[in-house]
Design a protein around this motif. Sequence first.
Motif, PDB file in Angstrom:
ATOM      1  N   ILE A   1      16.680 -19.018  -6.671  1.00 27.67           N
ATOM      2  CA  ILE A   1      17.947 -18.427  -6.224  1.00 27.67           C
ATOM      3  C   ILE A   1      17.704 -17.258  -5.268  1.00 27.67           C
TER       4      ILE A   1
ATOM      5  N   ALA B   1      21.166 -23.408  -3.905  1.00 23.94           N
ATOM      6  CA  ALA B   1      20.800 -22.280  -4.774  1.00 23.94           C
ATOM      7  C   ALA B   1      22.039 -21.597  -5.339  1.00 23.94           C
ATOM      8  N   GLU B   2      23.118 -21.583  -4.571  1.00 24.17           N
ATOM      9  CA  GLU B   2      24.364 -21.006  -5.109  1.00 24.17           C
ATOM     10  C   GLU B   2      24.920 -21.887  -6.229  1.00 24.17           C
TER      11      GLU B   2
ATOM     12  N   GLU C   1      22.860 -21.165  -9.197  1.00 24.85           N
ATOM     13  CA  GLU C   1      23.199 -19.843  -9.764  1.00 24.85           C
ATOM     14  C   GLU C   1      24.256 -19.955 -10.878  1.00 24.85           C
TER      15      GLU C   1
ATOM     16  N   GLN D   1      22.160 -20.013 -13.910  1.00 25.51           N
ATOM     17  CA  GLN D   1      20.974 -19.139 -13.921  1.00 25.51           C
ATOM     18  C   GLN D   1      20.574 -18.707 -15.335  1.00 25.51           C
TER      19      GLN D   1
END
Lengths: 106, 106, 106, 106
Positions: A34, C37-38, C41, C44
């Motif tokens: 991330i 990646a968002e 997240e 996460q």
Amino acid sequence: MIEQSLRDALRAFVAERDWAQFHTPENLSKSISIEAAELLECFQWNTDAKSERVQAELADVLTYCLLLADRLGVDPEQIVREKLEQTRTKYPVDKARGRSNKYDEF
Amino acid sequence: MIEQSLRDALRAFVAERDWAQFHTPENLSKSISIEAAELLECFQWNTDAKSERVQAELADVLTYCLLLADRLGVDPEQIVREKLEQTRTKYPVDKARGRSNKYDEF
Amino acid sequence: MIEQSLRDALRAFVAERDWAQFHTPENLSKSISIEAAELLECFQWNTDAKSERVQAELADVLTYCLLLADRLGVDPEQIVREKLEQTRTKYPVDKARGRSNKYDEF
Amino acid sequence: MIEQSLRDALRAFVAERDWAQFHTPENLSKSISIEAAELLECFQWNTDAKSERVQAELADVLTYCLLLADRLGVDPEQIVREKLEQTRTKYPVDKARGRSNKYDEF
């Protein structure tokens, strides 16, 4: 070897907040991906980016890397050194010199 | 501060292969994302993974991080320390303690 | 085949803003990683996440995928179908059934 | 709307291998990030890459996106269309035209 004072500061930071419970190797690995993407975002539409922004994002990636190394019980500088030895063998100077296709087509 | 011997070893490795030309901040940032995903791959379908595999992939992420830090002219341990100070302020102990929603909903 | 009305809407959106100049295959690939990646997240620190948040992030990944497919001149559904045929051969039912190590240790 | 025949083919592929158990939203999101990085790898040291390689990697990202959309019970084209409407409002033509800083500094 990573400075003991930095390792201790990171450990204290996590312990004070009771965050070790979230810092499984899997969660830290997700976090590294991330943060790596936030670093990449500096270069999403351009090849240059403000140096202080890049530096701040790199610091985030590194922080999670150090936390994961500590979790695994390994010294970050030591594992880099060991990997460097392997890579040195894999890409000998005479074959690798000046070639950008080093990683995928060697 | 990162050990000078390691920094010198990384510089020599790159110089001998004439690879500095490929190591722009943008390319190194892409490389960090790529290696971070290989680390994540250890946990693609499971929460555990062989420690030596995780360690080897982490070493690759760290190597590119150190190369980028060197390229930016910053000390990796120093920028982690500075960021830690900022994060300390952002997530004070009394508010952050034991909460996993620290990053997105604070 | 992707609906023509959606492809046209995406093309109009880009053209009106004069953004095609930024949408090189490389930049779109960086963008896909950044948006992925968002999406990551959302997970996460947890294995669950609010469905509408996941959906919104997935939409961003998909949008850049469709833009890249259009840039390459390929139909997104067609390349998925072709790849599925290859994967079908690579992971035959009798060997792959119920095994999570499908991708890396087969 | 995604073609029903493709959605059915993906579902059959997963069902035959009994892989639905591994396809949690979290694992699929990790997989999207991992495949996105393989796509990015096409451009690690260059701005151009072989078109068929890019296409194959894009197909992998898309496949996991379609699997996640199906898991969430949403139509992939529909969520892209909805997001496009929102983005249209966020970046009006007169302000966004020809500017690359659209996403982070608007």
